[in-house]
Every structure is written in structure tokens, then in C-alpha cells.
Design an enzyme around this catalytic site. Structure first.
Site, mmCIF file in Angstrom:
data_model
loop_
_atom_site.group_PDB
_atom_site.id
_atom_site.type_symbol
_atom_site.label_atom_id
_atom_site.label_comp_id
_atom_site.label_asym_id
_atom_site.label_seq_id
_atom_site.Cartn_x
_atom_site.Cartn_y
_atom_site.Cartn_z
ATOM 1 N N GLY A 14 1.288 -1.260 0.067
ATOM 2 C CA GLY A 14 -0.032 -0.220 -0.011
ATOM 3 C C GLY A 14 1.069 1.244 -0.274
ATOM 4 C CB THR A 34 -1.600 0.310 12.827
ATOM 5 O OG1 THR A 34 -2.114 -0.519 13.603
ATOM 6 C CG2 THR A 34 -0.915 1.211 14.003
ATOM 7 C CB SER A 128 1.494 -9.081 -10.684
ATOM 8 O OG SER A 128 2.676 -9.243 -10.539
ATOM 9 C CE LYS A 183 -0.838 -10.687 -8.601
ATOM 10 N NZ LYS A 183 -0.495 -11.458 -7.258
ATOM 11 C CG HIS A 186 0.661 -13.003 -13.333
ATOM 12 N ND1 HIS A 186 1.215 -13.494 -11.233
ATOM 13 C CD2 HIS A 186 1.947 -12.714 -13.537
ATOM 14 C CE1 HIS A 186 2.450 -13.033 -12.104
ATOM 15 N NE2 HIS A 186 2.326 -12.098 -13.114
ATOM 16 C CG ASN A 187 0.386 -14.769 -8.208
ATOM 17 O OD1 ASN A 187 0.489 -14.238 -9.283
ATOM 18 N ND2 ASN A 187 -0.492 -14.614 -6.843
ATOM 19 C CD GLU A 190 4.792 -15.706 -8.969
ATOM 20 O OE1 GLU A 190 3.775 -14.453 -10.315
ATOM 21 O OE2 GLU A 190 4.905 -15.565 -7.926
ATOM 22 C CE1 TYR A 191 2.967 -19.408 -6.520
ATOM 23 C CE2 TYR A 191 2.850 -22.526 -5.395
ATOM 24 C CZ TYR A 191 2.402 -20.937 -5.271
ATOM 25 O OH TYR A 191 2.278 -20.580 -4.338
ATOM 26 C CE LYS A 261 3.363 -14.111 1.104
ATOM 27 N NZ LYS A 261 3.288 -12.972 0.740
ATOM 28 N NE ARG A 288 6.129 -22.805 -5.303
ATOM 29 C CZ ARG A 288 6.326 -21.427 -5.407
ATOM 30 N NH1 ARG A 288 5.789 -20.955 -4.729
ATOM 31 N NH2 ARG A 288 6.647 -20.719 -6.735
ATOM 32 C CG HIS A 453 -20.437 -44.355 -15.350
ATOM 33 N ND1 HIS A 453 -21.681 -44.223 -14.193
ATOM 34 C CD2 HIS A 453 -19.183 -45.861 -13.824
ATOM 35 C CE1 HIS A 453 -21.443 -44.680 -12.581
ATOM 36 N NE2 HIS A 453 -20.298 -44.758 -12.994
HETATM 37 P P1 NBP Z 1 0.457 -7.728 4.510
HETATM 38 O O1 NBP Z 1 -1.132 -8.784 3.846
HETATM 39 O O2 NBP Z 1 0.925 -7.728 5.369
HETATM 40 O O3 NBP Z 1 -1.260 -6.945 5.325
HETATM 41 C C1 NBP Z 1 -0.541 -5.667 6.003
HETATM 42 C C2 NBP Z 1 -1.743 -4.750 6.050
HETATM 43 O O4 NBP Z 1 -3.216 -4.900 6.449
HETATM 44 C C3 NBP Z 1 -1.588 -3.659 6.813
HETATM 45 O O5 NBP Z 1 -2.537 -2.510 6.438
HETATM 46 C C4 NBP Z 1 -2.747 -3.912 8.657
HETATM 47 O O6 NBP Z 1 -3.007 -2.682 9.228
HETATM 48 C C5 NBP Z 1 -3.796 -4.400 7.717
HETATM 49 N N1 NBP Z 1 -4.694 -5.016 8.544
HETATM 50 C C6 NBP Z 1 -4.973 -6.466 8.879
HETATM 51 BR BR1 NBP Z 1 -3.406 -7.782 8.877
HETATM 52 N N2 NBP Z 1 -5.983 -6.668 9.498
HETATM 53 C C7 NBP Z 1 -6.780 -5.529 9.244
HETATM 54 C C8 NBP Z 1 -8.329 -5.331 10.075
HETATM 55 N N3 NBP Z 1 -9.244 -5.901 10.280
HETATM 56 N N4 NBP Z 1 -8.470 -3.514 9.426
HETATM 57 C C9 NBP Z 1 -7.629 -3.280 8.672
HETATM 58 N N5 NBP Z 1 -6.887 -3.493 8.650
HETATM 59 C C10 NBP Z 1 -6.079 -4.580 8.172
HETATM 60 O O7 NBP Z 1 0.367 -6.460 3.651
HETATM 61 P P2 NBP Z 1 1.297 -6.042 1.970
HETATM 62 O O8 NBP Z 1 2.024 -7.416 2.055
HETATM 63 O O9 NBP Z 1 1.520 -4.987 1.912
HETATM 64 O O10 NBP Z 1 0.254 -6.712 1.047
HETATM 65 C C11 NBP Z 1 -0.747 -6.185 0.693
HETATM 66 C C12 NBP Z 1 -1.926 -6.587 -0.076
HETATM 67 O O11 NBP Z 1 -1.308 -6.810 -1.442
HETATM 68 C C13 NBP Z 1 -2.221 -8.468 0.236
HETATM 69 O O12 NBP Z 1 -3.609 -8.676 -0.141
HETATM 70 C C14 NBP Z 1 -1.576 -9.335 -0.124
HETATM 71 O O13 NBP Z 1 -1.546 -10.309 -0.764
HETATM 72 C C15 NBP Z 1 -1.329 -8.113 -2.400
HETATM 73 N N6 NBP Z 1 0.169 -8.523 -2.726
HETATM 74 C C16 NBP Z 1 0.754 -8.570 -2.296
HETATM 75 C C17 NBP Z 1 2.331 -8.954 -3.029
HETATM 76 C C18 NBP Z 1 3.217 -8.820 -1.961
HETATM 77 O O14 NBP Z 1 4.500 -9.139 -2.877
HETATM 78 N N7 NBP Z 1 3.439 -8.090 -1.029
HETATM 79 C C19 NBP Z 1 2.467 -8.730 -3.913
HETATM 80 C C20 NBP Z 1 0.986 -8.687 -4.751
HETATM 81 C C21 NBP Z 1 0.077 -8.252 -4.138
HETATM 82 P P3 NBP Z 1 -1.962 -2.269 10.412
HETATM 83 O O15 NBP Z 1 -0.783 -1.814 10.219
HETATM 84 O O16 NBP Z 1 -2.893 -2.315 11.027
HETATM 85 O O17 NBP Z 1 -1.325 -3.729 11.076
#
Ligand code: NBP
Length: 478
Positions: A14, A34, A128, A183, A186-187, A190-191, A261, A288, A453
């Protein structure tokens, strides 16, 4: 209200996405459950562009221009529902909630329907490219209504990766969950790609007898040809890396248990439901899984197998060239399977997905980005109704030329006891598709024998049953 777009959920994805919008001149409202994360983002990167930090959901919504565009980047699953439940009551008809998380497409179908009933556009969006992509240009796969894309597309396209021809790696995939579905596949692909690369490495190591640094060189060379791709490029980097603590190749000090994941597993589960064979992806998910079963592997370690002597240098060089052919041909098969799956879902869910456009937006930004994808784009441009990539003349010719090498690599792997489930499954798929007759006829006979059948005949219309337990007369049943 001053912000064109808002991002809630400021973990790594984000934050980077918000910075990407800001760097492209958009005013971005930012919010996180937070607040410390919001503060940290502004402290560290506030100077990069126009951010409007919001502590509460109300402040966040008030900061957004109408129709509001609000991106959710939180952990997929329950957190996404919690955030939707928090924001939806604060929104007006015509506003857009964009879910950029890795949601399961069934969740997206459900959420889209519920929000549509309230007049809110819900845009399940595949993103992605990992952290780096989110910041510098991801591939973006938005679903949702056509109307929402009109208001959202230009913003998303402005921050998306650019393909080599300059076009943005973002397009409206189709209604409701089409974006998250694509998407997911896509993943899955990727696997499969990663598994095939791993098998090529294993063969070069254990049959050709190459050291990791030498294999890194081989991958670098391959990366200048038709296999040119991000995954091949990073494979060379990983293989060339030396562990600082031990001085040994990094790949030799990492535990050989691959984790996951879940998006690969979802792809296979969904493919089973759709009845589409995606054996390349399935073998990758199973490989895996198998690697992680230390108990089974320990119990089986002493089982007999063939000797493992390596090839002479001259033989090794020739073998490496054949591995490249086997890798390429197997890759064509996994992509063919992945595209079949997208086509089948598009028909099933009425998404009307442009299969060539999917290849076009994966040319940049995403993990499977590759020169190869432009070939897929042009194959569908030449024939939008292409039943399988293997029927495209260009791919058919290449795979045809690779087949001798492909077969010999699989035979060598089997002979030497090196597991190549990806190469082998891809070759079996290729041979099954091109077979004049499959033993499925026998399967039908067995099914009719034990379960009545029924079967169809090659020479007459209708369904038939043979009275196996009696006089073995044939009855027509329909
Ligand atoms: P995370 O998947 O680790 O999520 C952390 C975020 O979720 C924090 O902002 C956290 O807030 C918030 N959160 C949670 Br946990 N529970 C919550 C709730 N009940 N209410 C409100 N907020 C909540 O973060 P990320 O790795 O940045 O991934 C974000 C999304 O993007 C995921 O869906 C992920 O699958 C997807 N994604 C990730 C990648 C990658 O490479 N990492 C790639 C493509 C897509 P907090 O700070 O208050 O705990």
C-alpha cells in the site's frame, strides 16, 4: 476534498502504491488502521508528492474527490471484509472501492454483488510485481464494471509498468471478479515457470555436473534469447550469489523446502472445478508441497536409484543446449494451459476476456514478464479464437523443432533418477493432445463395466451400455 485517489492499508504494498501515485502527480489520501504506519509514510516519503494523511475512516473519505476512488491494500481474507464494512457506509452511490489485495475470486464475486446492490462499484484488481513493482510500475488487472474503469483506468494506467512498446500494463480485464481471476492464473503460471527453471537447474547441476556459478552463466546466456524474462534473469542472480557466512554458493545453504502462500493452490483447485487440465501448474504446486515433507523424504532417502555420474564437458555442453529446448517447450505448454483456463472461466462467468490483452499487459511489471508474452499477444491477434497456443503456427513449429531434445532430456532425467515433474507432465500433455487415439476408450469400457456409466461409439450417435454381467449384448440408452 482534494485527493484523486486514496489508499488504505499502508504495509509495504500500500505504501509503495501510494508513493507511485504521488510521484505521478496525483494527490493521494493515505490511511491505515494503525496510524503509526501513516505517520511513518509521511515522515519518510511525504516530500515525494502530495499526500493527505487521514487518521480516521471519516477523514479519509472526506479527503477524496467524488466519485471517490478508494484502494484497499490490506491482508486478503477477513481483513478485506472488515475494511469494506467500515468504509461502505461512509460512501455514496457511484463511489469505487478497489481491492488490490490477492483476494480469492469467489470472495470478489460475493463482495461485488453486495456492493453493487448499494450502488458502489467494487473493483477487484490484481496487482503484480511485488514491492518493487508497486513502487515503480506494476502490472494491473482491474475487474469491475466498465463504468468504473472509465473513471479509474487513466489513474491506474498512469502508475502501471510500460511494455517495451510503451503501452501501459493495465487494461480492464472484464466484469466483477475477472481481474482477480486473471491475477490468480498469473501466479499459477509463475509457479509453473519457477518449477521448470528449477528442474533445468537440477539437470545442469546433477547431470551436466555444472557448479552454480557456471549455471548462472548458462541462464544469463539463455536470457539473451527466446527465454528472455525476469524470472530467468533473477535465477542467474540467485545462482551467482555466494553466502557471506560460509563462502559457499547461496543455493547450497538454503533449506530445500519451498513454501507457498496459496495462489498456486487456488489456481489448481479452480482448474479442477472448471475441468481444465493445468498439469504444469499442478506439478509445480505438488513439487513445492513434496519438498516440504521432510518426514517422507527422510523415510525414503535410502531407496535405490541409478548412479549419478556426470557427463563429460563436451557432452555437458550439448546437454545444456537440449535443456534449453526442453525448458522452452515445457514453458509453451504451461502457458497454453493457463490461457485455456482463462478462456474457460471467461466463458463460464461471462467475462468476455480479451486473451491477447492479458498477454499484452503481462509484458511488463509482473513477475512473469518476458519477451515471450509478446508472442502470445500476437498469436491471439492473428486468431482471437485460437483453441490452444500449441495450435499457433509459430509455437507449433518451435515446439516441434524442440521435441527431440525435449524427449531426450526427459529420458535422461528418468534414466538418471532426477525428478522433472514439470518437463515430464508438459511432454505428456503435448503427446496426449496430439494423439490420434487416447486410452480413454478403455477407461470408458471399465466405467461401463463396473458402474453402467455408458459410452459413446465412434461409428454411431447415442449412448450405449454393454450388459457385461449377462450376455454382453449392447443396449442403446439414449
Ligand atoms: P499484508 O498482507 O502484510 O497486510 C498488512 C496490512 O493489512 C496492514 O496495513 C494492516 O494494518 C492491515 N490489516 C490487517 Br493485517 N488486518 C486489518 C483489519 N482487520 N482492518 C484493517 N486493516 C487491517 O500487507 P502487504 O504485504 O503490503 O500486502 C497487501 C495486499 O497486497 C495483500 O492482500 C497481499 O496479498 C497483496 N499483494 C502483496 C504482494 C507482495 O509482494 N507483498 C504482491 C501483490 C499483492 P495494521 O498496520 O494496522 O496492522
Amino acid at each position: 476534498a482534494t485527493a484523486q485517489i486514496g489508499v488504505t492499508g499502508l504495509a509495504v504494498m500500500g505504501s509503495n502504491l501510494a508513493r507511485n501515485f504521488a510521484r505521478h502527480g496525483h494527490t493521494v489520501a493515505v490511511h491505515n488502521r494503525t496510524t503509526a504506519r501513516t505517520t511513518a509514510l509521511i515522515d519518510e516519503h511525504g516530500h515525494e508528492g502530495n499526500f493527505v494523511p487521514a487518521e480516521t475512516a471519516e477523514e479519509f473519505v472526506a479527503a477524496l474527490e467524488k466519485p471517490r476512488r478508494l484502494i484497499i491494500m490490506v491482508k486478503a481474507g477477513d481483513p478485506t471484509d472488515a475494511v469494506i464494512d467500515e468504509f461502505a457506509p461512509l460512501l455514496d452511490k457511484g463511489d469505487m472501492i478497489i481491492d488490490g489485495g490477492n483476494a480469492h475470486f469467489h470472495d470478489t464475486l460475493r463482495r461485488e454483488k453486495a456492493l453493487r446492490a448499494k450502488g458502489i462499484h467494487f473493483v477487484g484488481t490484481g496487482i503484480s510485481g511485488g514491492e518493487e513493482g508497486a513502487l515503480n510500475g506494476p502490472a494491473i488487472m482491474p475487474g469491475g464494471s466498465t463504468g468504473s474503469y472509465k473513471a479509474l483506468g487513466p489513474l491506474l494506467e498512469s502508475i502501471a509498468a510500460k511494455a517495451p512498446d510503451g503501452s501501459p500494463c493495465c487494461t480492464h480485464i472484464g466484469p466483477d471478479a475477472a481481474g482477480h481471476f486473471v491475477k490468480m492464473v498469473h501466479n499459477g503460471i509463475e509457479y509453473a515457470d519457477m518449477q521448470l527453471i528449477a528442474e533445468a537447474y537440477d539437470l545442469l547441476r546433477n547431470v551436466a555436473g555444472y557448479e552454480p556459478a557456471r549455471i548462472a552463466e548458462t541462464f544469463r546466456t539463455w536470457n539473451t534469447g527466446r527465454l528472455d524474462s525476469y524470472l530467468i534473469e533473477i535465477t542467474a542472480e540467485v545462482l551467482a550469489h555466494t553466502d557471506a557466512a560460509t563462502g559457499r554458493p547461496f543455493v547450497d545453504v538454503v533449506a530445500d523446502e519451498a513454501e507457498q502462500k496459496g495462489t498456486g493452490r487456488w489456481t489448481v483447485q479452480t482448474a479442477l472445478d472448471l475441468g481444465i487440465p493445468v498439469s504444469g501448474i499442478a506439478e509445480a504446486v505438488f513439487a513445492r508441497s513434496l519438498s516440504g515433507h521432510g518426514d517422507l523424504r527422510r523415510a525414503a532417502r535410502g531407496l535405490p536409484g541409478p548412479g549419478r555420474e556426470t557427463l563429460s564437458p563436451a557432452e555437458a555442453e550439448e546437454f545444456a543446449a537440449r535443456v534449453e529446448e526442453a525448458l522452452y517447450a515445457s514453458k509453451v505448454v504451461s502457458y497454453a494451459q493457463g490461457w485455456n483456463m482463462i478462456g474457460a472461466a471467461s466463458a463460464e462467468y461471462g467475462w468476455d476476456i480479451d486473451l491477447g490483452a492479458v498477454a499484452a499487459i503481462w509484458r511488463g511489471g509482473c513477475i512473469i514478464r518476458a519477451a515471450f508474452l509478446d508472442r502470445i499477444r500476437s498469436a491471439f491477434a492473428a486468431d482471437p479464437g485460437l483453441p490452444t497456443l500449441l495450435a499457433d503456427k509459430g509455437f507449433a513449429d518451435e515446439v516441434g523443432r524442440a521435441q527431440d531434445a525435449w524427449r531426450s532430456v526427459v529420458a535422461t532425467a528418468v534414466g538418471r533418477g532426477v525428478p522433472t515433474p514439470g518437463f515430464s507432465a508438459a511432454l505428456a500433455y503435448y503427446d496426449a493432445l496430439r494423439a490420434e487415439r487416447l486410452p480413454a476408450a478403455l477407461t470408458q469400457g471399465q466405467r461401463d463395466f463396473f458402474g453402467a456409466h455408458t459410452y459413446r461409439r465412434t461409428d454411431r450417435e447415442g449412448s450405449f451400455h454393454t450388459v457385461w454381467s449377462g450376455d454382453r449384448d449392447e443396449e442403446r440408452t439414449a
